[in-house]
Design a protein around this motif. Structure first.
Motif, PDB file in Angstrom:
ATOM      1  N   VAL A 132      -9.050   2.132   2.275  1.00  0.00           N
ATOM      2  CA  VAL A 132      -8.567   1.021   1.453  1.00  0.00           C
ATOM      3  C   VAL A 132      -9.774   0.324   0.841  1.00  0.00           C
ATOM      4  O   VAL A 132     -10.683  -0.135   1.547  1.00  0.00           O
ATOM      5  CB  VAL A 132      -7.740   0.017   2.273  1.00  0.00           C
ATOM      6  CG1 VAL A 132      -7.299  -1.159   1.391  1.00  0.00           C
ATOM      7  CG2 VAL A 132      -6.527   0.699   2.893  1.00  0.00           C
ATOM      8  N   LEU A 144       0.815  -1.219   0.000  1.00  0.00           N
ATOM      9  CA  LEU A 144       0.000   0.000   0.000  1.00  0.00           C
ATOM     10  C   LEU A 144       0.847   1.267   0.000  1.00  0.00           C
ATOM     11  O   LEU A 144       0.312   2.374  -0.070  1.00  0.00           O
ATOM     12  CB  LEU A 144      -0.940   0.002   1.204  1.00  0.00           C
ATOM     13  CG  LEU A 144      -2.021  -1.080   1.231  1.00  0.00           C
ATOM     14  CD1 LEU A 144      -2.851  -0.960   2.500  1.00  0.00           C
ATOM     15  CD2 LEU A 144      -2.905  -1.005   0.001  1.00  0.00           C
ATOM     16  N   VAL A 196      -6.500  -3.863  -5.291  1.00  0.00           N
ATOM     17  CA  VAL A 196      -6.459  -3.143  -4.018  1.00  0.00           C
ATOM     18  C   VAL A 196      -6.098  -1.683  -4.285  1.00  0.00           C
ATOM     19  O   VAL A 196      -5.196  -1.392  -5.088  1.00  0.00           O
ATOM     20  CB  VAL A 196      -5.438  -3.778  -3.054  1.00  0.00           C
ATOM     21  CG1 VAL A 196      -5.505  -3.096  -1.680  1.00  0.00           C
ATOM     22  CG2 VAL A 196      -5.680  -5.283  -2.908  1.00  0.00           C
ATOM     23  N   ARG A 229      -8.022 -10.076  -7.514  1.00  0.00           N
ATOM     24  CA  ARG A 229      -8.242  -9.074  -6.477  1.00  0.00           C
ATOM     25  C   ARG A 229      -7.430  -7.816  -6.784  1.00  0.00           C
ATOM     26  O   ARG A 229      -6.224  -7.892  -7.035  1.00  0.00           O
ATOM     27  CB  ARG A 229      -7.850  -9.645  -5.113  1.00  0.00           C
ATOM     28  CG  ARG A 229      -8.120  -8.705  -3.945  1.00  0.00           C
ATOM     29  CD  ARG A 229      -8.175  -9.462  -2.622  1.00  0.00           C
ATOM     30  NE  ARG A 229      -7.000 -10.268  -2.391  1.00  0.00           N
ATOM     31  CZ  ARG A 229      -7.022 -11.561  -2.012  1.00  0.00           C
ATOM     32  NH1 ARG A 229      -8.156 -12.188  -1.843  1.00  0.00           N
ATOM     33  NH2 ARG A 229      -5.898 -12.200  -1.811  1.00  0.00           N
ATOM     34  N   GLU A 264     -12.876  -7.821  -5.625  1.00  0.00           N
ATOM     35  CA  GLU A 264     -12.495  -9.210  -5.865  1.00  0.00           C
ATOM     36  C   GLU A 264     -13.542  -9.899  -6.730  1.00  0.00           C
ATOM     37  O   GLU A 264     -14.749  -9.729  -6.525  1.00  0.00           O
ATOM     38  CB  GLU A 264     -12.368  -9.932  -4.515  1.00  0.00           C
ATOM     39  CG  GLU A 264     -11.871 -11.356  -4.609  1.00  0.00           C
ATOM     40  CD  GLU A 264     -11.720 -11.979  -3.226  1.00  0.00           C
ATOM     41  OE1 GLU A 264     -12.314 -13.044  -2.997  1.00  0.00           O
ATOM     42  OE2 GLU A 264     -11.010 -11.384  -2.384  1.00  0.00           O
ATOM     43  N   VAL A 281     -11.028  -2.796  -1.679  1.00  0.00           N
ATOM     44  CA  VAL A 281     -10.623  -4.066  -2.266  1.00  0.00           C
ATOM     45  C   VAL A 281     -11.755  -4.573  -3.151  1.00  0.00           C
ATOM     46  O   VAL A 281     -12.908  -4.651  -2.708  1.00  0.00           O
ATOM     47  CB  VAL A 281     -10.294  -5.110  -1.177  1.00  0.00           C
ATOM     48  CG1 VAL A 281      -9.909  -6.439  -1.814  1.00  0.00           C
ATOM     49  CG2 VAL A 281      -9.176  -4.610  -0.267  1.00  0.00           C
TER      50      VAL A 281
END
Length: 391
Positions: free
Chosen positions: A148, A84, A113, A111, A152, A150
């Motif tokens: 953050v 990150l 991010v 995935r 998927e 995410v």
């Protein structure tokens, strides 16, 4: 309102074989089915993540556009995953794509991010489109610099190449922090068609606040802890490998903890409210008995969805994982699951883990056939063999 399709007759299939030979595609100690990319990292600076030991590499070999940036130093911390700390930003071009050479017909968990991290010192978190090949996968919207996000998806590869793309929608410069691809066993997460976008994946009854992923999970699924004050926590004192013995290869740490209803209640309730009532969902429920109930003790219960019969009656055995899911989708403003104790059961229902996915139709989505509406995987020891029963 709940949408249900007509139930088909269930068909039984019994397989007698060595379980791991049938189901394992990724060894828990290696990463042969993994592609793990730290986006924006300088080429030649590969590293192993301090928590998961996953090997992250630079994204330079997968894309030739964009610029490498680092997040603001005041957002760096010891607890922040290294992937990150950098981003690849795309200030030019409407659509910028990562390209992967994969195996046609294989099933992958993909995935992406995102953490803005105020990398451009503007303190303006952007919003942009996320595409898989030519079709929109989802949108990315961040609330602030430290948020953050995410995304998927589980997707069957249609060709030998796949493209993950960031699309500028006029609401800020697209960027990405990390990309992860995980090869899955083709027998799990089957649908009538289309791909599956993760809505939530819960470690029910977790006794800690830990998020569980690789190495505990061979497929590096990310399990978030979840419990409720209306539930009684039950768990083993140790994580038995027997709790992984079904085709989903569930992490023992997830299956070791579970919940039952509190205060003598005969029903265990779980509710999920979709952000869009028109989305079609698949629900996966994972069970295993983690208490020794003594001679004659067993749990027998029925599963209701939005008050309607969904599956059952069913029972679980000690350290024997069971996965139940519908082959058809459901939808509504709320998805309410109720596990109701049967009249002949001495013990209330139990639940160890839940996954919800919503359906994403792509222009050329592969079709997977199923034998019935519900599929249940049972595994238990039978002398020196493991029996897998599929309904």
């Amino acid at each position: 309102m709940l949408v249900r399709k007509t139930r088909r007759p269930m068909e039984m299939l019994v397989v007698l074989a060595g379980f791991l030979a049938l189901t394992a595609t990724v060894d828990g100690q290696d990463q042969s089915g993994f592609i793990s990319i730290d986006c924006g990292m300088a080429e030649g600076t590969d590293y192993n993540d301090a928590t998961t030991s996953i090997l992250y590499t630079s994204d330079a070999q997968f894309i030739d556009t964009g610029t490498n940036k680092s997040i603001s130093p005041d957002l760096e911390s010891e607890n922040l995953p290294k992937y990150l700390s950098s981003v690849r930003a795309f200030p030019e071009g409407l659509k910028n794509c990562y390209t992967f050479k994969l195996v046609q017909g294989n099933k992958y968990l993909i995935r992406s991010v995102f953490m803005y991290g105020n990398y451009d010192s503007k303190n303006q978190a952007p919003e942009f489109g996320l595409y898989l090949n030519a079709d929109e996968w989802d949108s990315v919207k961040l609330e602030n610099s430290s948020d953050v996000v995410v995304k998927e998806i589980i997707h069957v590869q249609e060709t030998n190449y796949s493209h993950v793309c960031l699309v500028n929608t006029g609401l800020g410069t697209p960027f990405i922090s990390a990309l992860e691809l995980r090869l899955l066993n083709s027998t799990i997460y089957k649908t009538q068609s289309a791909s599956l976008v993760l809505a939530t994946r819960l470690d029910i009854g977790s006794t800690s606040n830990d998020t569980i992923r690789f190495k505990d999970d061979d497929y590096d699924r990310i399990w978030k802890p979840y419990t409720s004050s209306s539930w009684e926590l039950v768990s083993l004192r140790y994580a038995s490998d027997l709790l992984s013995a079904n085709p989903f290869i569930l992490p023992p740490r997830v299956m070791t903890t579970a919940v039952t209803p509190k205060n003598g209640s005969r029903s265990l309730e779980l509710q999920y409210d979709p952000d869009d009532a028109t989305k079609q969902f698949y629900v996966y429920m994972h069970f295993a008995e983690v208490e020794e109930l003594g001679d004659g003790g067993y749990r027998n219960f029925t599963i209701l969805l939005n008050g309607d019969f969904w599956y059952g009656p069913m029972s679980v055995q000690y350290l024997s994982p069971v996965t139940v899911y519908s082959q058809y989708t459901v939808s509504g403003t709320s998805l309410e699951l109720s596990l109701v104790q049967a009249n002949d059961s001495k013990f209330p229902p139990i639940l160890n883990a839940v996954e919800l996915y919503w359906v994403k139709e792509f222009l050329q989505s592969p079709t997977e056939q199923s034998d019935g509406e519900f599929v249940t995987f049972y595994t238990y020891l039978n002398y020196n063999s493991i029996v897998i029963t599929r309904f």
